[in-house]
Design an enzyme around this catalytic site. Structure first.
Site, mmCIF file in Angstrom:
data_model
loop_
_atom_site.group_PDB
_atom_site.id
_atom_site.type_symbol
_atom_site.label_atom_id
_atom_site.label_comp_id
_atom_site.label_asym_id
_atom_site.label_seq_id
_atom_site.Cartn_x
_atom_site.Cartn_y
_atom_site.Cartn_z
ATOM 1 N N LYS A 1 0.888 -1.176 0.000
ATOM 2 C CA LYS A 1 0.000 0.000 0.000
ATOM 3 C C LYS A 1 0.922 1.221 0.000
ATOM 4 C CE LYS A 1 -1.746 3.033 2.094
ATOM 5 N NZ LYS A 1 -1.462 4.438 1.749
ATOM 6 N N GLU B 1 9.394 1.399 10.890
ATOM 7 C CA GLU B 1 10.494 2.361 10.725
ATOM 8 C C GLU B 1 9.829 3.729 10.767
ATOM 9 O OE1 GLU B 1 12.262 5.061 9.212
ATOM 10 O OE2 GLU B 1 12.778 4.023 7.354
#
Ligand code: ADP
Length: 475
Positions: free
Chosen positions: A171, A246
């Site tokens: 996505k 992250e």
């Protein structure tokens, strides 16, 4: 205007409503991209699960050959992909090319790692038993990526996930889906089986929740803001879904008075201005030791003034536009706040031009610790600089943040370099190196910059389950 399909189970699907992609250099729409609803995302997960049953059975060598084929396709189309990336993200064309080369290198690295998903054999403690530790793929992976490095951050997830034997649904960010679609075109041309790699777009929170709640999706990997990271952690609590995150950074740069000034200026400049300052490892706070403070300010400001600002498609541009109006507004607010708190603006400080989302390269000196630009990521070519006296003080300032993605230090003293490496609270530390990222070493954050590591051999492990097999034997 160009209408882009999504890549689902080996087919291209045009599906409304469409999302507009804007060129940040002009503010104009350049493409419309298809979106799908949550039920169609669930179908993509089911298809990926089906594809997993045979993809997992291939040898690591065979999967590695597919990754190399994707890398070849990207290289063959690199001129076209670089242009697409610059159009949707704004980064200078040369930096789009560098990103493509980095993505290709990731694919080669994980093609090699695919053959090295080693387990181990542990010596037995009692008679009649043998213990094997084996590594298995996890299943369907849901990946959510941001707009600032639209190709390399997708590849950083897809390459190890696929190498390890998983299937993946990507996505991308709504601002930059075209690079992800270009990646899907390369995957299709490389002949990967249907359902192994898919691209979805739609309502981001809904897609995130589907990844988290669907029992067939076994892992979610995300690069983006700490804010969205926290939402994913909360969602994952219900299903105990494994996450790799992250998240944001607030990278300090420490410049000691023993370093050659030019080296420090060039290193700090690279860490600050790469990708127009829109990198989670961008230098956000620069601390300079007092004896060289004024000289550094002068030399650094001269270099910032020499940077060419413009549309990334133009020749020799160093600084492109920021991604959108929100990014520009935030950067200008950070400058205003710092100046109101007593910082000196040595250059820049204003919007550049009257179209798109450009900002002048800006240097702020004497920035106080409580200024917004030292507390949060500015994500712009705005350098916030201040002075320090001792190494101890510099380390304390560097670590005084909830983030810990990267840190930089410039010093000629080897002993100090080791002290810094061991005491700076960051997942990546560049010592006399403003561009530390590489495919072959782990990347990720400590503190609120995230969970887990990408790249290196750790990057593969993030997509493998570790199983203990205990064998009872009559021998
Ligand atoms: P940035 O501030 O860099 O745009 P975000 O964290 O907002 O970073 O976005 C990174 C990615 O996360 C994008 O692909 C975005 O669509 C997606 N995203 C945003 N909100 C959510 C959410 N609530 N759940 C899942 N993904 C989200």
């Amino acid at each position: 205007m160009k209408i882009c399909p999504l890549y689902l189970n080996g087919d291209w699907l045009v599906s409304s409503p469409f999302e507009q992609v804007i060129n940040p250099a002009t503010g104009e729409a350049i493409a419309q991209v298809s979106t799908i609803d949550r039920a169609r995302v669930a179908q993509a997960i089911a298809d990926a699960h089906e594809a997993f049953q045979s993809w997992r059975k291939l040898t690591g060598k065979a999967r590695g050959m597919f990754l190399r084929a994707i890398a070849d396709e990207i290289e063959n189309r690199s001129t076209e992909i670089a242009r697409t990336m610059t159009l949707e993200n704004g980064k200078p064309l040369a930096q789009s090319r560098t990103e493509i080369a980095f993505a290709v290198d990731h694919l080669h690295w994980f093609a090699e790692e695919a053959r090295r998903a080693y387990g181990r054999i542990v010596p037995q403690q009692v008679d009649g038993k043998r213990h094997l530790i084996i590594k298995s793929p996890m299943g369907v992976v849901g990946a959510i990526t941001p707009w600032n490095f639209p190709l390399v951050l997708a590849v950083r997830k897809a390459a190890p996930a696929l190498a390890a034997g998983n299937t993946i649904i990507l996505k991308p960010a709504e601002q930059t889906p075209l690079s992800a679609i270009a990646l899907a075109e390369c995957v299709a041309a490389a002949g990967l089986p249907k359902g192994v790699f898919q691209v979805v777009l739609g309502d981001a929170p809904e897609i995130g929740q589907e990844f988290l709640q669907n029992p067939l999706c076994r892992k979610v990997t995300f690069t983006g803001s700490t804010e969205v990271g926290r939402i994913l952690i909360a969602g994952a609590a219900q299903t105990v879904k494994p996450l790799s995150l992250e998240l944001g950074g607030n990278a300090p740069v420490l410049i000691f008075d023993d370093i050659d000034l030019d080296r420090a200026v060039e290193g700090a400049l690279a860490a600050k201005t790469r990708n127009t300052g829109q990198s989670c490892i961008a230098a956000n706070r620069v601390y300079v030791q007092r004896p060289i403070y004024e000289d550094f300010l002068e030399a650094f400001t001269a270099r910032m003034k020499s940077l060419k600002v413009g549309d990334g498609l133009e020749k020799d541009v160093d600084i492109g536009p920021l991604i959108d109006d929100a990014g520009l507004t935030k950067a200008l607010a950070h400058i205003e706040d710092a100046v109101a708190r007593g910082a000196r603006a040595l250059c820049g400080g204003k919007r550049f031009g009257d179209k798109g989302f450009f900002i002048e390269p800006t240097v702020l000196a004497d920035v106080p610790d409580d200024a917004l630009c030292t507390q949060e990521e500015t994500f712009a070519p705005v350098a916030a600089i201040s002075v320090f006296d001792t190494e101890e003080e510099a380390i304390a300032k560097a670590n005084d943040t909830i983030y810990g993605l990267s840190a930089y230090a410039f010093t000629a003293d080897l002993d100090r370099a080791f002290r810094l490496a061991e005491s700076l609270e960051a997942g990546t530390i560049g010592i006399n190196d403003g561009v530390p990222s590489t495919s072959i070493c782990p990347f990720g954050g400590v503190k609120q910059s995230g969970w887990g590591r990408e790249l290196g051999s750790e990057g593969m492990d993030a997509f493998l389950e570790t199983k203990h097999v205990s064998l009872g034997l009559q021998i």
